[in-house]
Motif scaffolding. Structure first.
Motif, PDB file in Angstrom:
ATOM      1  N   MET A   1      29.354 -54.583  28.951  1.00 30.24           N
ATOM      2  CA  MET A   1      28.665 -53.718  29.739  1.00 30.24           C
ATOM      3  C   MET A   1      27.987 -52.816  28.512  1.00 30.24           C
ATOM      4  SD  MET A   1      29.967 -50.078  31.624  1.00 30.24           S
ATOM      5  CE  MET A   1      29.624 -48.551  31.063  1.00 30.24           C
ATOM      6  N   TYR A   2      26.603 -52.706  28.773  1.00 32.31           N
ATOM      7  CA  TYR A   2      25.764 -52.398  27.801  1.00 32.31           C
ATOM      8  C   TYR A   2      24.912 -50.965  28.102  1.00 32.31           C
ATOM      9  CZ  TYR A   2      21.868 -51.912  24.307  1.00 32.31           C
ATOM     10  OH  TYR A   2      21.595 -51.842  23.157  1.00 32.31           O
ATOM     11  N   SER A   3      25.187 -49.671  28.088  1.00 35.97           N
ATOM     12  CA  SER A   3      24.558 -48.729  28.259  1.00 35.97           C
ATOM     13  C   SER A   3      23.566 -48.558  27.230  1.00 35.97           C
ATOM     14  CB  SER A   3      25.919 -47.733  28.040  1.00 35.97           C
ATOM     15  OG  SER A   3      26.311 -47.625  29.202  1.00 35.97           O
ATOM     16  N   CYS A   4      21.860 -48.055  27.999  1.00 35.38           N
ATOM     17  CA  CYS A   4      21.484 -47.470  27.281  1.00 35.38           C
ATOM     18  C   CYS A   4      21.926 -46.147  26.527  1.00 35.38           C
ATOM     19  CB  CYS A   4      19.627 -47.092  27.441  1.00 35.38           C
ATOM     20  SG  CYS A   4      19.131 -49.336  28.098  1.00 35.38           S
ATOM     21  N   GLY A   5      21.952 -46.247  25.682  1.00 35.57           N
ATOM     22  CA  GLY A   5      21.577 -44.736  24.723  1.00 35.57           C
ATOM     23  C   GLY A   5      20.238 -43.861  24.094  1.00 35.57           C
TER      24      GLY A   5
ATOM     25  N   MET B   1      26.267 -49.051  22.764  1.00 35.30           N
ATOM     26  CA  MET B   1      25.540 -48.098  23.616  1.00 35.30           C
ATOM     27  C   MET B   1      24.187 -48.251  22.282  1.00 35.30           C
ATOM     28  SD  MET B   1      25.216 -44.072  24.144  1.00 35.30           S
ATOM     29  CE  MET B   1      26.174 -44.066  25.830  1.00 35.30           C
ATOM     30  N   ASN B   2      23.027 -48.287  21.825  1.00 31.85           N
ATOM     31  CA  ASN B   2      22.359 -48.335  20.992  1.00 31.85           C
ATOM     32  C   ASN B   2      21.842 -46.726  21.083  1.00 31.85           C
ATOM     33  OD1 ASN B   2      21.047 -48.130  23.636  1.00 31.85           O
ATOM     34  ND2 ASN B   2      19.259 -48.030  22.230  1.00 31.85           N
ATOM     35  N   ILE B   3      21.493 -46.431  19.419  1.00 27.66           N
ATOM     36  CA  ILE B   3      20.832 -45.099  19.002  1.00 27.66           C
ATOM     37  C   ILE B   3      19.367 -45.444  18.754  1.00 27.66           C
ATOM     38  CG2 ILE B   3      20.925 -43.455  17.424  1.00 27.66           C
ATOM     39  CD1 ILE B   3      23.369 -43.310  19.494  1.00 27.66           C
TER      40      ILE B   3
ATOM     41  N   GLU C   1      14.325 -53.124  21.053  1.00 29.60           N
ATOM     42  CA  GLU C   1      15.682 -53.227  20.662  1.00 29.60           C
ATOM     43  C   GLU C   1      17.016 -53.417  21.121  1.00 29.60           C
ATOM     44  OE1 GLU C   1      15.385 -49.019  19.775  1.00 29.60           O
ATOM     45  OE2 GLU C   1      13.451 -49.102  18.749  1.00 29.60           O
ATOM     46  N   CYS C   2      16.880 -53.289  22.087  1.00 23.69           N
ATOM     47  CA  CYS C   2      17.686 -53.230  23.603  1.00 23.69           C
ATOM     48  C   CYS C   2      18.565 -54.654  23.906  1.00 23.69           C
ATOM     49  CB  CYS C   2      17.823 -52.506  24.765  1.00 23.69           C
ATOM     50  SG  CYS C   2      17.666 -50.940  24.331  1.00 23.69           S
ATOM     51  N   SER C   3      17.327 -55.896  23.993  1.00 22.19           N
ATOM     52  CA  SER C   3      17.362 -57.114  24.305  1.00 22.19           C
ATOM     53  C   SER C   3      18.458 -57.773  23.334  1.00 22.19           C
ATOM     54  CB  SER C   3      15.861 -57.271  24.769  1.00 22.19           C
ATOM     55  OG  SER C   3      15.838 -56.940  25.871  1.00 22.19           O
TER      56      SER C   3
ATOM     57  N   THR D   1      10.256 -49.361  33.832  1.00 20.86           N
ATOM     58  CA  THR D   1      10.210 -49.899  32.714  1.00 20.86           C
ATOM     59  C   THR D   1      10.572 -50.580  31.241  1.00 20.86           C
ATOM     60  OG1 THR D   1      10.740 -47.718  31.566  1.00 20.86           O
ATOM     61  CG2 THR D   1       7.612 -47.880  32.514  1.00 20.86           C
ATOM     62  N   HIS D   2      12.275 -49.289  31.008  1.00 22.74           N
ATOM     63  CA  HIS D   2      12.645 -50.526  29.818  1.00 22.74           C
ATOM     64  C   HIS D   2      12.995 -50.778  30.843  1.00 22.74           C
ATOM     65  CE1 HIS D   2      14.785 -50.088  26.590  1.00 22.74           C
ATOM     66  NE2 HIS D   2      15.741 -49.844  26.658  1.00 22.74           N
ATOM     67  N   HIS D   3      14.421 -51.017  31.586  1.00 23.18           N
ATOM     68  CA  HIS D   3      15.087 -51.968  31.977  1.00 23.18           C
ATOM     69  C   HIS D   3      14.339 -53.389  32.757  1.00 23.18           C
ATOM     70  CE1 HIS D   3      18.612 -49.381  32.257  1.00 23.18           C
ATOM     71  NE2 HIS D   3      18.074 -49.724  31.342  1.00 23.18           N
TER      72      HIS D   3
ATOM     73  N   ASN E   1      11.178 -54.792  30.866  1.00 20.40           N
ATOM     74  CA  ASN E   1      11.228 -55.582  30.174  1.00 20.40           C
ATOM     75  C   ASN E   1      12.308 -55.878  29.833  1.00 20.40           C
ATOM     76  OD1 ASN E   1       8.387 -54.430  30.954  1.00 20.40           O
ATOM     77  ND2 ASN E   1       8.100 -53.037  29.255  1.00 20.40           N
ATOM     78  N   GLU E   2      13.082 -54.927  29.651  1.00 22.68           N
ATOM     79  CA  GLU E   2      14.533 -56.272  29.287  1.00 22.68           C
ATOM     80  C   GLU E   2      14.830 -57.728  29.590  1.00 22.68           C
ATOM     81  OE1 GLU E   2      18.249 -54.208  28.303  1.00 22.68           O
ATOM     82  OE2 GLU E   2      17.466 -52.267  28.111  1.00 22.68           O
ATOM     83  N   ILE E   3      14.291 -57.458  30.998  1.00 23.47           N
ATOM     84  CA  ILE E   3      14.932 -58.867  31.422  1.00 23.47           C
ATOM     85  C   ILE E   3      13.897 -59.548  31.836  1.00 23.47           C
ATOM     86  CG2 ILE E   3      14.524 -59.697  34.131  1.00 23.47           C
ATOM     87  CD1 ILE E   3      16.409 -57.405  35.224  1.00 23.47           C
TER      88      ILE E   3
HETATM   89 ZN    ZN Z   1      17.713 -49.738  26.285  1.00 19.96          ZN
END
Ligand code: ZN
Ligand code: AMP
Length: 470
Positions: free
Chosen positions: A26-30, A66-68, A219-221, A244-246, A248-250
């Motif tokens: 599981m990845y959670s955007c931090g 989780m990212n910072i 970053e998240c990708s 936006t963010h998700h 674009n990650e896709i």
């Molecule tokens: Zn993210």
């Protein structure tokens, strides 16, 4: 027991089947660590915590990343304006690193106060510059990105599909509905993968395109790919990240690997204040610190979040916090009463408790229906016999709730409540409390008289309400 989750990708409630049999990735955007986290941000963290605790309750081992974000998140999500970290550093006369360290620590303090389980891996964006750079270089090589005078952009028209999470229609956009900021962009939805640093920019790294820094989405990708691989189970975040963010990650993952990185995309709704958005100008931005300073256990806020589904908006009010505080107190007292209970368990009790547990389990597995789950916690607490088995069941439920139901309570309050007050009277006290919060004095007096008829006296004192046998 099956688990169901509302998946933003499929737009329906899906049965959850992880890629591995016993493990969930599981990845959670931090957070972007440029300012204090609000109780709104914390609502998103609470829902993510419940998700992982629910999975653990079902016997899964969870690997959560989780990212910072400590670089690259611009003031506008549409790639405009200054880097939030740099802006905050200038305002506070500190370096971006100092800013990041300061707010990361405060963020972790809040997680701890809210009894939120720490993700297995926490990754800071500035530690993964190399991975991000490689990712962007590959996208350029494969023809998915192009250079302008200010940035390296992802070309969304190169994908067979862009906008599956939020249902963006690229054709409609091409007809010019959106005002363009950067005339060098080929398509309105193209987004920055890598940004060229202006002279004297505070955070920059060498790259084939000169001194520059990563865009927020890459970053998240890059970090999810590094830690969870090209495909993982769940991706989470707040609802604002969908378009936006998700999205674009896709896009980035589809460009690099041809795959959508996660199979389940779960998003939490916003916390509202006084029915609207939190905003500095309205002076209604609340931090967890504000709740603590008013003398509340921070876990009251966690329990308060369970009064609505994570998929619905939730309105924060101090009245709501006050009544939830009383509820948490009663839960803890109820737990203790059962723990010290000396009644003897019989076959029928075992059957009843099993049924409560099963109902609770079904509720949490049904897209984390915490409102329903909490009603079964009450059913256990109000169980007529005082049984230590009930306290054990409550402890088990608390592995999902995370509200420290077994926390010691202040002995005054306990004495006040523990003098064997029947459930019927406790219910009336609660109803009266509600009436008082709604300033319905007539109803509150009526209930007080009713309580008196039943042999109990209610007294409102400076220290709070007291109840005595009359
Ligand atoms: Zn993210
Ligand atoms: P921000 O620091 O405002 O960019 O917020 C960081 C993340 O926290 C956002 O991407 C949202 O997912 C989440 N968030 C922000 N405000 C709220 C809110 N009022 N309720 C729930 N989540 C929020």
């Amino acid at each position: 027991m099956d688990i169901y989750l509302t998946n933003t990708l499929t737009k329906k409630k899906d049965i959850f089947k992880p890629l591995k049999e016993k493990e969930v990735s599981m990845y959670s955007c931090g957070p972007t660590v440029y300012k204090d986290a609000t109780i709104g941000n914390m609502r998103t963290n609470i829902f993510q915590d419940v998700l992982r605790r629910m999975l653990e309750y079902n016997g899964y081992k969870v690997k959560q990343v989780m990212n910072i974000t400590d670089v690259g998140h611009l003031v506008s999500d549409g790639d405009e304006g200054e880097d939030k970290m740099v802006k905050s550093a200038k305002e506070e006369h500190k370096t971006p690193k100092e800013i990041a360290e300061h707010y990361t620590k405060l963020f972790f303090d809040d997680l701890k106060d809210l009894n939120i389980e720490m993700p297995e891996i926490i990754c800071k964006a500035t530690d993964y510059i190399q991975e991000m750079l490689e990712y962007v270089e590959k996208l350029v090589e494969k023809g998915y990105a192009y250079e302008t005078s200010t940035a390296i952009y992802f070309d969304v028209s190169k994908l067979d599909e862009y906008g599956i999470l939020s249902g963006i229609n690229l054709e409609e956009q091409k007809s010019g509905a959106r005002i363009e900021v950067d005339p060098e962009k080929k398509n309105p939805y193209d987004f920055a993968l890598w940004i060229k640093a202006p002279e004297n920019h505070l955070m920059k790294w060498d790259s084939p395109w000169g001194p520059s820094y990563p865009g927020w989405h890459i970053e998240c990708s890059a970090m999810s790919r590094k830690h969870l691989g090209e495909e993982f189970d769940i991706h989470t975040g707040g609802i604002d990240l969908i378009p936006t963010h998700h999205e674009n990650e896709i896009a980035q993952s589809k460009g690099l690997t041809g795959k959508i990185p996660a199979r389940y995309w779960i998003h939490g709704e916003y916390l509202l204040i006084d029915g609207g958005k939190m905003s500095k100008s309205l002076g209604n931005v609340y931090l967890l610190k504000d709740i603590k300073e008013k003398g509340y256990d921070p876990l009251v806020y966690k329990l308060f979040c369970y009064t609505a589904s994570y998929r619905n908006k939730l309105n924060f009010t101090w009245e709501g916090i006050e009544s939830t505080s009383k509820a948490l107190e009663r839960m803890r007292i109820g737990y203790k009463t059962h723990k010290n209970g000396t009644d003897k368990i019989e076959a029928q009790d075992k059957e009843n408790l099993k049924q409560i547990e099963e109902n609770f389990h079904k509720a949490i597995n049904d897209d984390m229906n915490m409102t329903l789950a909490v009603s079964y916690v009450w059913e256990a607490i109000k169980y007529p016999k005082k049984l230590k088995e009930v306290s054990e069941l409550l402890e088990k439920m608390d592995t999902v709730l995370g509200i420290e139901i077994n926390k010691e309570i202040n002995s005054n309050k306990q004495e006040n409540m523990e003098q064997d007050i029947p459930e019927e009277i406790k219910d009336l006290i609660e109803q009266r409390q509600k009436a008082r919060e709604e300033k319905n004095w007539q109803e509150s007096d009526r209930i007080r008289d009713l309580i008196k008829e039943k042999g109990y006296l209610v007294k409102d004192t400076k220290e709070g309400m007291k109840i005595e046998k009359g």
